[in-house]
Design a protein around this motif. Structure first.
Motif, PDB file in Angstrom:
ATOM      1  N   GLU A 129       0.833  -0.956  -0.041  1.00 21.57           N
ATOM      2  CA  GLU A 129       0.031  -0.021  -0.079  1.00 21.57           C
ATOM      3  C   GLU A 129       0.843   1.288   0.053  1.00 21.57           C
ATOM      4  N   PRO A 130       0.594   2.339  -0.541  1.00 23.01           N
ATOM      5  CA  PRO A 130       1.298   3.519  -0.650  1.00 23.01           C
ATOM      6  C   PRO A 130       1.754   3.907   0.876  1.00 23.01           C
ATOM      7  N   THR A 131       2.767   4.310   0.907  1.00 28.16           N
ATOM      8  CA  THR A 131       3.310   4.613   2.361  1.00 28.16           C
ATOM      9  C   THR A 131       2.750   5.752   3.136  1.00 28.16           C
ATOM     10  N   TRP A 134       1.376   5.495   6.594  1.00 25.69           N
ATOM     11  CA  TRP A 134       2.298   5.668   7.844  1.00 25.69           C
ATOM     12  C   TRP A 134       3.035   6.745   7.682  1.00 25.69           C
ATOM     13  N   GLY A 135       2.869   7.797   7.002  1.00 22.76           N
ATOM     14  CA  GLY A 135       3.513   8.851   7.028  1.00 22.76           C
ATOM     15  C   GLY A 135       5.255   8.757   6.713  1.00 22.76           C
ATOM     16  N   ILE A 136       5.394   7.808   5.861  1.00 19.61           N
ATOM     17  CA  ILE A 136       6.729   7.313   5.335  1.00 19.61           C
ATOM     18  C   ILE A 136       7.174   7.875   4.037  1.00 19.61           C
ATOM     19  N   LYS A 137       8.195   8.604   4.118  1.00 17.04           N
ATOM     20  CA  LYS A 137       8.424   9.326   2.670  1.00 17.04           C
ATOM     21  C   LYS A 137       9.704   8.776   1.953  1.00 17.04           C
ATOM     22  N   ASP A 138       9.934   8.953   0.765  1.00 19.88           N
ATOM     23  CA  ASP A 138      10.756   8.530   0.029  1.00 19.88           C
ATOM     24  C   ASP A 138      11.943   9.770  -0.084  1.00 19.88           C
ATOM     25  N   PRO A 139      13.257   9.407  -0.303  1.00 21.20           N
ATOM     26  CA  PRO A 139      13.934  10.577  -0.423  1.00 21.20           C
ATOM     27  C   PRO A 139      14.208  11.092  -2.040  1.00 21.20           C
ATOM     28  N   PRO A 143       6.643   9.665  -7.309  1.00 18.29           N
ATOM     29  CA  PRO A 143       5.055  10.036  -7.309  1.00 18.29           C
ATOM     30  C   PRO A 143       4.600   9.015  -5.986  1.00 18.29           C
ATOM     31  N   GLU A 144       3.739   9.774  -5.239  1.00 18.79           N
ATOM     32  CA  GLU A 144       3.402   9.159  -4.148  1.00 18.79           C
ATOM     33  C   GLU A 144       2.805   7.501  -4.285  1.00 18.79           C
ATOM     34  N   GLU A 145       2.001   7.428  -4.996  1.00 19.06           N
ATOM     35  CA  GLU A 145       1.505   6.114  -5.315  1.00 19.06           C
ATOM     36  C   GLU A 145       2.733   5.145  -5.658  1.00 19.06           C
ATOM     37  N   ALA A 146       3.750   5.639  -5.998  1.00 15.80           N
ATOM     38  CA  ALA A 146       4.613   4.362  -6.346  1.00 15.80           C
ATOM     39  C   ALA A 146       5.566   4.070  -5.242  1.00 15.80           C
TER      40      ALA A 146
END
Ligand SMILES: CC(C)(COP(=O)(O)OP(=O)(O)OC[C@H]1O[C@@H](n2cnc3c(N)ncnc32)[C@H](O)[C@@H]1OP(=O)(O)O)[C@@H](O)C(=O)NCCC(=O)NCCS
Length: 173
Positions: A129-131, A134-139, A143-146
């Motif tokens: 599921e999109p992170t 859980w409030g987890i971000k990529d650096p 795109p959010e859904e990826a």
């Protein structure tokens, strides 16, 4: 077609690079695997190959990463990347088998969650599921859904919000 999914051995290294090169159509991912193998955190048991009739036709790698929260708290998890199947062997379920066997091995080794940056239409079928949940971000600013995660243990990512830190080898991809 008999298919075996098993951890890599040194004789598989050239075949693994070739599968990555051909699947992605560029050398970056194969090089990434070669570089990560030299990182002390590399887990050979979590670099799996799909083999049929003695030929390496697919590969998947899981590599330990950290989610770092704003207050400096660190949570260990594992990334799924890259996964590749030779073009002429795609759409026969091999990628799915690699993912399922890989998730099983991660669970056996005690990992409680997995992170993936990838096709938003593909990974949800394995429970990702999109992170943002859980409030987890990529650096990387993907795109959010990826950017997706899967809890292998219920509630594992609760309170784990923060930014994922990948090893520097990923910066070249
Ligand atoms: C992604 C990949 C590993 C899947 O392997 P596979 O053996 O073909 O996978 P499976 O047979 O288990 O599943 C095929 C499904 O994956 C889907 N899929 C493959 N590439 C996709 C993409 N770029 N976007 C969305 N879905 C994709 C197919 O549409 C197919 O869906 P269907 O079952 O509804 O027909 C393989 O296509 C590959 O090596 N691609 C190039 C490298 C790559 O993009 N890796 C993943 C990076 S996130």
């Amino acid at each position: 077609m008999p298919l075996t999914i098993r951890p890599e051995t040194p004789t598989d290294y050239p075949g693994i690079s070739e599968v990555n090169d051909l699947a992605f159509g560029q050398p970056a991912e194969g090089k990434l695997v070669e570089k990560l193998r030299k990182n002390p955190k590399f887990v050979p048991r979590l670099s799996l190959v799909a083999e049929t009739e003695g030929k390496i036709v697919g590969h998947i790698l899981f590599f330990p990463i950290i989610i770092k929260s704003a207050n400096g708290k660190e949570k260990e998890t594992i990334s799924l990347a890259p996964v590749s199947v030779l073009p002429e062997f795609q759409k026969q379920g091999i990628g799915g088998e690699l993912i399922k066997e890989g998730l099983k091995a991660c669970r056996e080794l005690g990992y409680d969650s997995v992170i993936v940056l990838g096709h938003p239409e593909y990974y949800p079928r394995f429970g990702f599921e999109p992170t943002v949940k859980w409030g987890i971000k990529d650096p990387f600013g993907a795109p959010e859904e990826a950017f997706m995660a899967l809890e292998l243990k219920e509630g594992a990512l609760e309170g784990a919000g923060g930014v994922v830190e990948y090893p520097e080898e990923f910066n070249d991809v």
